[in-house]
Design a protein around this motif. Structure first.
Motif, PDB file in Angstrom:
ATOM      1  N   PHE A 265       0.849  -1.193   0.000  1.00 24.83           N
ATOM      2  CA  PHE A 265       0.000   0.000   0.000  1.00 24.83           C
ATOM      3  C   PHE A 265       0.886   1.245   0.000  1.00 24.83           C
ATOM      4  O   PHE A 265       2.016   1.202   0.454  1.00 24.83           O
ATOM      5  N   PRO A 266       0.369   2.346  -0.531  1.00 22.61           N
ATOM      6  CA  PRO A 266       1.123   3.598  -0.431  1.00 22.61           C
ATOM      7  C   PRO A 266       0.985   4.177   0.974  1.00 22.61           C
ATOM      8  O   PRO A 266      -0.030   3.942   1.636  1.00 22.61           O
ATOM      9  N   THR A 268       0.258   6.964   3.820  1.00 22.11           N
ATOM     10  CA  THR A 268      -0.597   8.153   3.885  1.00 22.11           C
ATOM     11  C   THR A 268       0.333   9.368   3.924  1.00 22.11           C
ATOM     12  O   THR A 268       1.507   9.243   4.266  1.00 22.11           O
ATOM     13  N   VAL A 296      -5.081   4.776  17.368  1.00 24.24           N
ATOM     14  CA  VAL A 296      -4.883   3.349  17.107  1.00 24.24           C
ATOM     15  C   VAL A 296      -5.173   3.042  15.646  1.00 24.24           C
ATOM     16  O   VAL A 296      -6.194   3.455  15.106  1.00 24.24           O
ATOM     17  N   GLY A 297      -4.259   2.308  15.039  1.00 24.32           N
ATOM     18  CA  GLY A 297      -4.489   1.853  13.676  1.00 24.32           C
ATOM     19  C   GLY A 297      -4.061   2.819  12.572  1.00 24.32           C
ATOM     20  O   GLY A 297      -4.279   2.549  11.402  1.00 24.32           O
ATOM     21  N   CYS A 298      -3.420   3.933  12.949  1.00 24.54           N
ATOM     22  CA  CYS A 298      -3.048   4.905  11.919  1.00 24.54           C
ATOM     23  C   CYS A 298      -1.779   4.494  11.178  1.00 24.54           C
ATOM     24  O   CYS A 298      -1.427   5.091  10.162  1.00 24.54           O
ATOM     25  N   LYS A 300       1.646   3.400  12.713  1.00 19.53           N
ATOM     26  CA  LYS A 300       2.901   3.908  13.253  1.00 19.53           C
ATOM     27  C   LYS A 300       4.055   2.927  13.060  1.00 19.53           C
ATOM     28  O   LYS A 300       5.206   3.313  12.948  1.00 19.53           O
ATOM     29  N   THR A 301       3.693   1.626  13.009  1.00 17.13           N
ATOM     30  CA  THR A 301       4.749   0.614  12.944  1.00 17.13           C
ATOM     31  C   THR A 301       5.644   0.798  11.716  1.00 17.13           C
ATOM     32  O   THR A 301       6.868   0.735  11.824  1.00 17.13           O
ATOM     33  N   PRO A 444      -5.301   5.171   7.308  1.00 16.58           N
ATOM     34  CA  PRO A 444      -5.192   4.599   5.974  1.00 16.58           C
ATOM     35  C   PRO A 444      -6.550   4.645   5.293  1.00 16.58           C
ATOM     36  O   PRO A 444      -7.578   4.496   5.970  1.00 16.58           O
ATOM     37  N   PRO A 445      -6.587   4.840   3.988  1.00 12.21           N
ATOM     38  CA  PRO A 445      -7.867   5.011   3.301  1.00 12.21           C
ATOM     39  C   PRO A 445      -8.771   3.782   3.445  1.00 12.21           C
ATOM     40  O   PRO A 445      -8.288   2.660   3.590  1.00 12.21           O
ATOM     41  N   ARG A 447     -10.862   2.976   5.865  1.00 16.28           N
ATOM     42  CA  ARG A 447     -11.234   2.470   7.186  1.00 16.28           C
ATOM     43  C   ARG A 447     -12.607   2.973   7.586  1.00 16.28           C
ATOM     44  O   ARG A 447     -12.915   4.148   7.408  1.00 16.28           O
ATOM     45  N   ASP A 550      -2.278  -6.559  16.172  1.00 10.35           N
ATOM     46  CA  ASP A 550      -2.765  -6.210  14.836  1.00 10.35           C
ATOM     47  C   ASP A 550      -3.124  -7.479  14.079  1.00 10.35           C
ATOM     48  O   ASP A 550      -2.272  -8.144  13.514  1.00 10.35           O
ATOM     49  N   PRO A 552      -5.577  -8.134  11.200  1.00  7.76           N
ATOM     50  CA  PRO A 552      -6.477  -7.365  10.329  1.00  7.76           C
ATOM     51  C   PRO A 552      -7.844  -8.015  10.100  1.00  7.76           C
ATOM     52  O   PRO A 552      -8.822  -7.311   9.889  1.00  7.76           O
ATOM     53  N   ARG A 579      -9.490  -3.442  11.359  1.00  4.04           N
ATOM     54  CA  ARG A 579      -8.229  -2.863  10.895  1.00  4.04           C
ATOM     55  C   ARG A 579      -7.939  -3.221   9.444  1.00  4.04           C
ATOM     56  O   ARG A 579      -7.016  -2.689   8.842  1.00  4.04           O
TER      57      ARG A 579
HETATM   58  P1  ADP Z   1      -0.761   1.508  15.005  1.00  5.27           P
HETATM   59  O1  ADP Z   1      -0.549   2.932  14.584  1.00  5.27           O
HETATM   60  O2  ADP Z   1      -1.976   1.347  15.861  1.00  5.27           O
HETATM   61  O3  ADP Z   1       0.464   0.913  15.607  1.00  5.27           O
HETATM   62  P2  ADP Z   1      -0.227  -0.338  12.878  1.00  5.27           P
HETATM   63  O4  ADP Z   1       1.093   0.230  12.565  1.00  5.27           O
HETATM   64  O5  ADP Z   1      -0.260  -1.623  13.613  1.00  5.27           O
HETATM   65  O6  ADP Z   1      -1.105   0.716  13.667  1.00  5.27           O
HETATM   66  O7  ADP Z   1      -1.064  -0.426  11.527  1.00  5.27           O
HETATM   67  C1  ADP Z   1      -2.367  -0.933  11.485  1.00  5.27           C
HETATM   68  C2  ADP Z   1      -2.619  -1.673  10.218  1.00  5.27           C
HETATM   69  O8  ADP Z   1      -2.677  -0.770   9.118  1.00  5.27           O
HETATM   70  C3  ADP Z   1      -1.542  -2.667   9.875  1.00  5.27           C
HETATM   71  O9  ADP Z   1      -2.159  -3.859   9.461  1.00  5.27           O
HETATM   72  C4  ADP Z   1      -0.763  -2.008   8.756  1.00  5.27           C
HETATM   73  O10 ADP Z   1      -0.199  -2.953   7.896  1.00  5.27           O
HETATM   74  C5  ADP Z   1      -1.826  -1.194   8.063  1.00  5.27           C
HETATM   75  N1  ADP Z   1      -1.326   0.021   7.406  1.00  5.27           N
HETATM   76  C6  ADP Z   1      -0.363   0.848   7.848  1.00  5.27           C
HETATM   77  N2  ADP Z   1      -0.178   1.883   6.994  1.00  5.27           N
HETATM   78  C7  ADP Z   1      -1.072   1.706   5.999  1.00  5.27           C
HETATM   79  C8  ADP Z   1      -1.389   2.454   4.802  1.00  5.27           C
HETATM   80  N3  ADP Z   1      -0.742   3.586   4.476  1.00  5.27           N
HETATM   81  N4  ADP Z   1      -2.371   1.972   4.016  1.00  5.27           N
HETATM   82  C9  ADP Z   1      -3.027   0.834   4.333  1.00  5.27           C
HETATM   83  N5  ADP Z   1      -2.785   0.084   5.423  1.00  5.27           N
HETATM   84  C10 ADP Z   1      -1.820   0.517   6.254  1.00  5.27           C
END
Ligand code: ADP
Ligand code: MG
Length: 691
Positions: A265-266, A268, A296-298, A300-301, A444-445, A447, A550, A552, A579
């Motif tokens: 995915f690209p 954000t 949560v879920g934005c 960050k990882t 991410p788009p 959601r 996580d 999904p 997610r």
């Molecule tokens: P958090 O910010 O809560 O730590 P995560 O990093 O675990 O969130 O990401 C949540 C989920 O979103 C993961 O499954 C990740 O692969 C997915 N993800 C992260 N960035 C994007 C993106 N730009 N587009 C789509 N999915 C994404």
């Protein structure tokens, strides 16, 4: 408060071993902790009401004389003791039930003070049921219970409010003067703050409403001030440090950027912006000191993994700390996967790891590029050959103090902190006053906001039916219970119980798994993997999945005993589902008993906005609890005022940075007192920064 935490509670008159134990259950084991145990409310009992002027249904204080005493036995266990009193303007009947022994305390013609709600009986008589009573009330030795603004402490069944109040009154009288003042007198003077002793006396037994307010103000200020001092000292420390960078040439970002292009995915634009900000930090001669926060879920990882690659391409090591073993394990397998092509040598080091000694030796030798773990990573004498970057995930779970404490460890590596508690700018300054901040304010788009539905426990079958509906499309669900083992005293559902119940009953046709914190690590790992890989439909679990997990495909989460959880905690758990772009469902089963719990659930149901949740959470919790700076021996104050009055926060910040810069002069003894207080929470190095 130095020595006060060495004085056990049974040193106080009226506290023996039995009461010591009961107080212990309230978290009060010594005098310092007692001074910190604050009233939850106050009752104004200063005005004496004349019986003739008493109004029904209002709590009133009556001072009168005993006219007659009569005890009526209704059965061998049931009795009513009625005491008729008069104050010259009228008569009142006080009644006590099933306490016949009280009779001997009242004698005709003796003065008595009563406090309670006045009601009018069928026969028109004024009555008071089970009032608080004081015999021979006198103005010279005021009682802790009457003729004043009376503190109402959180009580238990075994420890009545009266007992607690009596004991607290003694403790405050005896020890409030012995606490050490640690706010500089210049600060106290210019902000007109009460001394610590005065504040403690008045927060417990206020001499007036205005002094109560001032006591609150002082206690909130000190909490913010200490936090800001620590932040200012930290900032000073980072700014002075110069990092021996391996050099930009040898730290190319190609590898890190190639990794991004391989993702399915690209990014954000918020993720991209954070990455550029990190890149700028890494190019500067000073250590990076950055917080990335976002709901949560934005995502960050990914940002963190980019920084890891960036760092290891120049031959440095990275450490990634997560709050739970389960999350550390998840990061380990996911990041190993993501970095498969990058030949990143990754190790997992958690409390339950086997062969930790060997691992530690390898880490010290530099055999690993990335070490993922829990707080053990920074605790158990782990040494790195060349630690370039330290990452703290889900920082909100560690608390500000713990983060600031990291600096006690010596070196100043680049620091990247991830937090899922999005906070407004002013609060951010308080929590992370020493850091540079990146915000990921975009999801991410695709959601969808998770749908939240409330059930009471009598509706449990309906909640299960709803859960089944969400499962029918091949989705998976969590069922969260608050406690692992049944505690006789509270009726919280246990994960084990629920697991049995669901797997043998309602969901016997489904594949149900069990996961809780104290399970053997291998079983934990197995349970989570089976759920992740769709070998389970339902995972019955506890708050161990609260942060970071996580998976999904998980679409629904059913939270039992919802009233037991904090607001932020509920929000985190809700963040576990939906997610993967599917509609997520959060079913909360709750029977709130207190106003606070009702309010928490109301807010939770009404919004999925992490910012609003964070503010409401702060409002409903204590300052120190929210910031994770909760101190040993200092009173904990409700944080509502900070939300309503951000000015206090600015004042504390200005004052603290002034003290650290030397603009506010401190005498040697003031420096010592403040340093000692800071050291308690933030460690030795912070204290040294002050001198
Ligand atoms: P958090 O910010 O809560 O730590 P995560 O990093 O675990 O969130 O990401 C949540 C989920 O979103 C993961 O499954 C990740 O692969 C997915 N993800 C992260 N960035 C994007 C993106 N730009 N587009 C789509 N999915 C994404
Ligand atoms: Mg995360």
């Amino acid at each position: 408060m130095n020595d006060l935490d060495n004085i056990p509670l049974d040193a106080v008159k009226g506290v023996g071993p039995a009461r010591q134990k009961l107080f212990g259950r309230l978290g009060v084991r010594n005098v310092a902790e007692a001074l910190r145990y604050l009233p939850r409310a106050y009752s104004d009992r200063r005005e004496v009401t004349r019986i003739a002027e008493a109004q029904s249904d209002l709590p009133s204080l009556i001072v009168a004389e005993v006219v007659s005493v009569s005890l009526r036995m209704l059965s061998w266990r049931k009795s009513v003791l009625t005491v008729k009193v008069s104050d010259g303007t009228g008569d009142l009947y006080a009644a006590w039930f099933n306490q016949p022994y009280l009779k001997t305390r009242f004698a005709k013609g003796k003065p008595v003070a009563l406090f309670g709600k006045i009601t009018v009986g069928k026969d028109g008589r004024l009555q008071m049921a089970s009032p608080e009573v004081e015999l021979s009330p006198s103005a010279t030795s005021p009682s802790p219970h009457l003729h004043r603004i009376v503190p109402i402490y959180p009580a238990t069944e075994e420890l009545s409010p009266n007992v607690i109040r009596t004991v607290m009154h003694r403790i405050v009288a005896q020890y409030a003067d012995r606490v050490t003042e640690f706010l500089p007198s210049a600060t106290r003077g210019s902000l007109r703050l009460l001394s610590l002793s005065e504040a403690i006396r008045n927060i417990h037994f206020p001499e007036s409403l205005s002094l109560l307010e001032q006591a609150r103000r002082r206690l909130i200020f000190q909490e913010l001030f200490l936090l800001q001092c620590a932040a200012a000292l930290r900032r000073k420390f980072v700014d002075a440090a110069v990092k021996d960078r391996p050099g930009e040439v040898r730290r190319p970002r190609d590898r890190a950027d190639r990794f991004l292009s391989r993702l399915p995915f690209p990014l954000t634009s918020a993720q991209r912006r954070s990455i550029e900000e990190i890149q700028r930090d890494l190019a500067s001669p000073h250590p990076m000191n950055r917080l990335v926060h976002g709901d949560v879920g934005c995502g960050k990882t990914i940002v963190a993994v980019w920084a890891v690659l960036r760092c290891i391409s120049s031959g440095e090591q990275c450490a990634l700390m997560a709050p739970t073993e389960i999350l550390a394990g998840q990061h380990f397998s996911e990041i190993s996967n993501l970095l498969n092509e990058d030949k990143c040598r990754t190790a997992l080091l958690v409390g339950s790891s086997t062969g930790k000694d060997a691992l530690r030796r390898q880490i010290a030798r530099g055999d690993f590029d990335l070490v993922i773990g829990t707080h053990t990573l920074f605790q158990e004498g782990v040494r790195f050959r060349r630690l370039g970057l330290a990452i703290i995930d889900e920082q909100q779970r560690f608390g500000v103090a713990q983060r600031l404490r990291l600096y006690d460890k010596g070196d100043c590596p680049d620091l990247l902190v991830l937090s899922a508690t999005p906070v407004p700018r002013t609060l951010c300054q308080t929590l992370y006053g020493d850091m540079d901040i990146s915000v990921i304010d975009e999801m991410p788009p695709g959601r969808l906001p998770v749908q939240t539905e409330r059930f009471s426990s009598s509706d449990l079958p309906a909640a299960y039916a709803r859960l089944r509906e969400t499962l029918c499309a091949g989705n998976r669900a969590y069922v969260v219970c608050p406690k692992v083992e049944e505690e006789a005293s509270c009726e919280r559902a246990s994960a084990v119980e629920t697991f049995r119940h669901l797997s043998r009953g309602v969901f016997s046709d489904m594949r149900v798994g069990l996961l809780y914190g104290t399970m053997p690590p291998l079983e934990k790992e197995e349970a989570i993997q089976r759920f992740r890989n769709a070998f389970l439909d339902i995972l019955v679990t506890t708050t161990v999945i609260e942060t970071g997990i996580d998976i999904p495909d998980a679409a629904a989460i059913l939270i039992t005993n919802g009233e037991c959880f904090g607001l932020a905690q509920l929000h985190q758990m809700r963040g576990r589902v939906g997610r993967g772009g599917q509609q997520g469902y959060c079913l909360v089963v709750a029977d709130p008993q207190t106003d606070a719990a009702t309010e928490r659930l109301r807010v939770f149901e009404s919004t999925t906005d992490g910012f609003r949740i964070a503010i409401e959470d702060l409002r409903l919790r204590g300052v120190g609890e929210f910031f994770g700076t909760r101190q040993h021996g200092l009173p904990e104050v409700p944080a509502a005022n900070i939300v309503e009055d951000p000015e206090m926060l600015q004042l504390a910040r200005k004052e603290a940075f002034g003290v650290v810069k030397g603009d506010v002069p401190l005498s040697p003894s003031e420096k010592e007192a403040l340093g000692a207080e800071l050291q308690k929470t933030y460690g030795e190095k912070i204290r040294l920064g002050l001198v």
